[in-house]
Design a protein around this motif. Structure first.
Motif, PDB file in Angstrom:
ATOM      1  N   PHE A   1       0.835  -1.188   0.104  1.00 25.37           N
ATOM      2  CA  PHE A   1      -0.039   0.121  -0.035  1.00 25.37           C
ATOM      3  C   PHE A   1       0.777   1.254   0.086  1.00 25.37           C
ATOM      4  O   PHE A   1       1.578   1.475   0.855  1.00 25.37           O
ATOM      5  CB  PHE A   1      -0.690  -0.009   1.387  1.00 25.37           C
ATOM      6  CG  PHE A   1      -1.794  -0.886   1.000  1.00 25.37           C
ATOM      7  CD1 PHE A   1      -3.088  -0.930   0.530  1.00 25.37           C
ATOM      8  CD2 PHE A   1      -1.814  -2.485   1.704  1.00 25.37           C
ATOM      9  CE1 PHE A   1      -4.249  -1.954   0.656  1.00 25.37           C
ATOM     10  CE2 PHE A   1      -2.596  -3.376   1.448  1.00 25.37           C
ATOM     11  CZ  PHE A   1      -4.158  -3.041   0.862  1.00 25.37           C
ATOM     12  N   LEU A   2       0.813   2.061  -1.046  1.00 25.83           N
ATOM     13  CA  LEU A   2       1.598   3.370  -1.213  1.00 25.83           C
ATOM     14  C   LEU A   2       0.665   4.315  -0.650  1.00 25.83           C
ATOM     15  O   LEU A   2      -0.505   4.617  -1.389  1.00 25.83           O
ATOM     16  CB  LEU A   2       2.008   3.427  -2.801  1.00 25.83           C
ATOM     17  CG  LEU A   2       2.641   4.789  -3.007  1.00 25.83           C
ATOM     18  CD1 LEU A   2       3.956   4.814  -2.427  1.00 25.83           C
ATOM     19  CD2 LEU A   2       2.682   5.171  -4.369  1.00 25.83           C
ATOM     20  N   ILE A   3       1.000   5.113   0.431  1.00 29.97           N
ATOM     21  CA  ILE A   3       0.361   6.115   0.747  1.00 29.97           C
ATOM     22  C   ILE A   3       0.933   7.502   0.650  1.00 29.97           C
ATOM     23  O   ILE A   3       2.037   7.527   0.210  1.00 29.97           O
ATOM     24  CB  ILE A   3       0.112   5.851   2.475  1.00 29.97           C
ATOM     25  CG1 ILE A   3       1.500   5.824   3.176  1.00 29.97           C
ATOM     26  CG2 ILE A   3      -0.515   4.713   2.711  1.00 29.97           C
ATOM     27  CD1 ILE A   3       1.344   6.051   4.741  1.00 29.97           C
ATOM     28  N   ARG A   4       0.162   8.709   0.690  1.00 35.74           N
ATOM     29  CA  ARG A   4       0.456   9.890   0.416  1.00 35.74           C
ATOM     30  C   ARG A   4      -0.234  10.816   1.252  1.00 35.74           C
ATOM     31  O   ARG A   4      -1.671  10.379   1.214  1.00 35.74           O
ATOM     32  CB  ARG A   4       0.330  10.221  -1.092  1.00 35.74           C
ATOM     33  CG  ARG A   4       1.254  11.662  -1.608  1.00 35.74           C
ATOM     34  CD  ARG A   4       0.884  11.724  -2.943  1.00 35.74           C
ATOM     35  NE  ARG A   4       1.709  12.838  -3.153  1.00 35.74           N
ATOM     36  CZ  ARG A   4       1.544  13.690  -4.516  1.00 35.74           C
ATOM     37  NH1 ARG A   4       0.462  13.307  -5.357  1.00 35.74           N
ATOM     38  NH2 ARG A   4       2.401  14.588  -4.631  1.00 35.74           N
ATOM     39  N   HIS A   5       0.293  11.844   1.641  1.00 39.73           N
ATOM     40  CA  HIS A   5      -0.567  12.686   2.440  1.00 39.73           C
ATOM     41  C   HIS A   5      -1.898  13.165   1.782  1.00 39.73           C
ATOM     42  O   HIS A   5      -1.654  13.537   0.675  1.00 39.73           O
ATOM     43  CB  HIS A   5       0.408  14.092   3.042  1.00 39.73           C
ATOM     44  CG  HIS A   5      -0.511  14.616   3.949  1.00 39.73           C
ATOM     45  ND1 HIS A   5      -1.493  15.681   3.688  1.00 39.73           N
ATOM     46  CD2 HIS A   5      -0.199  14.792   5.537  1.00 39.73           C
ATOM     47  CE1 HIS A   5      -1.818  16.087   4.990  1.00 39.73           C
ATOM     48  NE2 HIS A   5      -1.067  15.397   5.996  1.00 39.73           N
TER      49      HIS A   5
ATOM     50  N   GLN B   1     -11.224   3.399   1.143  1.00 37.00           N
ATOM     51  CA  GLN B   1     -11.236   2.087   0.415  1.00 37.00           C
ATOM     52  C   GLN B   1      -9.673   1.441   0.772  1.00 37.00           C
ATOM     53  O   GLN B   1      -9.563   0.397   1.097  1.00 37.00           O
ATOM     54  CB  GLN B   1     -11.336   2.085  -1.150  1.00 37.00           C
ATOM     55  CG  GLN B   1     -12.514   2.781  -1.288  1.00 37.00           C
ATOM     56  CD  GLN B   1     -12.552   4.284  -1.580  1.00 37.00           C
ATOM     57  OE1 GLN B   1     -11.922   4.925  -0.997  1.00 37.00           O
ATOM     58  NE2 GLN B   1     -13.253   4.854  -2.747  1.00 37.00           N
ATOM     59  N   GLN B   2      -8.487   2.324   0.754  1.00 34.68           N
ATOM     60  CA  GLN B   2      -7.290   1.669   1.149  1.00 34.68           C
ATOM     61  C   GLN B   2      -7.418   1.079   2.688  1.00 34.68           C
ATOM     62  O   GLN B   2      -6.836   0.172   2.828  1.00 34.68           O
ATOM     63  CB  GLN B   2      -6.358   2.769   0.907  1.00 34.68           C
ATOM     64  CG  GLN B   2      -4.785   2.342   1.129  1.00 34.68           C
ATOM     65  CD  GLN B   2      -3.818   3.460   0.565  1.00 34.68           C
ATOM     66  OE1 GLN B   2      -3.840   4.437   1.328  1.00 34.68           O
ATOM     67  NE2 GLN B   2      -3.042   3.394  -0.238  1.00 34.68           N
ATOM     68  N   ALA B   3      -7.698   1.936   3.356  1.00 32.53           N
ATOM     69  CA  ALA B   3      -7.727   1.516   4.944  1.00 32.53           C
ATOM     70  C   ALA B   3      -8.521   0.157   4.930  1.00 32.53           C
ATOM     71  O   ALA B   3      -8.225  -0.777   5.702  1.00 32.53           O
ATOM     72  CB  ALA B   3      -8.258   2.541   5.616  1.00 32.53           C
ATOM     73  N   GLU B   4      -9.536   0.061   4.305  1.00 32.43           N
ATOM     74  CA  GLU B   4     -10.507  -1.046   4.528  1.00 32.43           C
ATOM     75  C   GLU B   4      -9.927  -2.206   3.765  1.00 32.43           C
ATOM     76  O   GLU B   4      -9.866  -3.295   4.224  1.00 32.43           O
ATOM     77  CB  GLU B   4     -11.716  -0.759   3.375  1.00 32.43           C
ATOM     78  CG  GLU B   4     -12.754  -2.081   3.247  1.00 32.43           C
ATOM     79  CD  GLU B   4     -13.970  -1.605   2.335  1.00 32.43           C
ATOM     80  OE1 GLU B   4     -14.046  -2.334   1.285  1.00 32.43           O
ATOM     81  OE2 GLU B   4     -14.785  -0.507   2.650  1.00 32.43           O
TER      82      GLU B   4
ATOM     83  N   ALA C   1       1.690   1.887  10.322  1.00 35.67           N
ATOM     84  CA  ALA C   1       2.474   0.706  10.093  1.00 35.67           C
ATOM     85  C   ALA C   1       3.436   1.014   9.120  1.00 35.67           C
ATOM     86  O   ALA C   1       4.030  -0.085   8.243  1.00 35.67           O
ATOM     87  CB  ALA C   1       1.123  -0.120   9.633  1.00 35.67           C
ATOM     88  N   LYS C   2       3.855   2.060   8.609  1.00 37.41           N
ATOM     89  CA  LYS C   2       4.441   2.179   7.077  1.00 37.41           C
ATOM     90  C   LYS C   2       5.883   1.630   7.313  1.00 37.41           C
ATOM     91  O   LYS C   2       6.457   1.697   8.881  1.00 37.41           O
ATOM     92  CB  LYS C   2       4.655   3.719   6.723  1.00 37.41           C
ATOM     93  CG  LYS C   2       5.402   4.539   7.540  1.00 37.41           C
ATOM     94  CD  LYS C   2       5.400   5.909   6.978  1.00 37.41           C
ATOM     95  CE  LYS C   2       6.084   6.873   7.888  1.00 37.41           C
ATOM     96  NZ  LYS C   2       6.190   8.331   7.217  1.00 37.41           N
TER      97      LYS C   2
END
Length: 222
Positions: A86-90, A114-117, A219-220
């Motif tokens: 999972f690539l996250i961005r602010h 949706q990403q958190a789900e 969790a990153k």
């Protein structure tokens, strides 16, 4: 995506559920007709292919997905057959970037919920999801890509740090609208500056998305 696409051992697919997502939702996205014509609109067909043989006889397959595409009617069983990263961005940066290309984005458009789900779903079926922040990659590409590769048991390749300008043959048909900056790039841009200034409506959307981002950020990879 370009970092993995530049590896000689890696095939790439770009947002394979995009046409299915547009067909199911009826949303009017830029280049809608071209996207619907370019990809299968049956999500079951797409999902079956994602668990099939790796294209071109490559050893690895990087599958770039948008979490907002994973709506009701889109199968998720294929997620058990892959390593989920999972690539996250602010959200302030995501909202500013998205709004420059498509007006009035909503929380469902930008994918944080949706990403958190999906992250929780991977945990629930016993997977080991990896989270990595684009800010950290920009700050130190080599270090973070080495950590990412180590976390997914993939040897790091120097080829991941740069690529030819002008795009990649795996780019989706929508690339002319969305990929201008990356087409001009030959590697990762430098460290990000301050968060962008936003109007009240955009700031309200960021506030909705921020808890989901912060949840995954805890969790990153560090």
């Amino acid at each position: 995506m370009y970092a993995f696409a530049n590896r000689p051992d890696c095939a790439v697919v770009d947002e394979p559920f995009y046409a299915a997502y547009l067909a199911l939702t009826g949303l009017d996205h830029p280049m809608r007709a071209e996207i619907l014509a370019a990809q299968p609109q049956d999500p079951a067909e797409v999902a079956q292919a994602l668990s099939g043989p790796v294209p071109d006889g490559k050893a690895h397959w990087y599958q770039k997905h948008m979490t907002q595409h994973m709506i009701a009617g889109v199968p998720r069983d294929w997620m058990r057959d892959v390593v989920n990263v999972f690539l996250i961005r602010h959200p302030a940066r995501v909202v500013a970037s998205y709004a420059a290309k498509r007006e009035n984005p909503t929380l469902d458009d930008i994918g944080f919920r949706q990403q958190a789900e999906l992250y929780r779903e991977v945990l629930a079926f016993g997977g080991t999801p990896i989270v990595i922040d684009s800010h950290d990659i920009r700050e130190n590409p080599r270090d973070m890509l080495e950590k990412l590769c180590d976390s997914i048991d993939l040897p790091f390749s120097e080829a991941m740090l740069s690529w030819p300008a002008g795009g990649h043959d795996s780019d989706g048909v929508w690339a002319p609208h969305w990929y201008g900056a990356v087409w001009n790039s030959t590697g990762f841009a430098g460290a990000e500056g301050p968060l962008p200034a936003l109007d009240a409506e955009a700031a309200a959307l960021v506030a909705q998305a921020l808890p989901f981002y912060e949840d995954l950020s805890s969790a990153k990879l560090r």
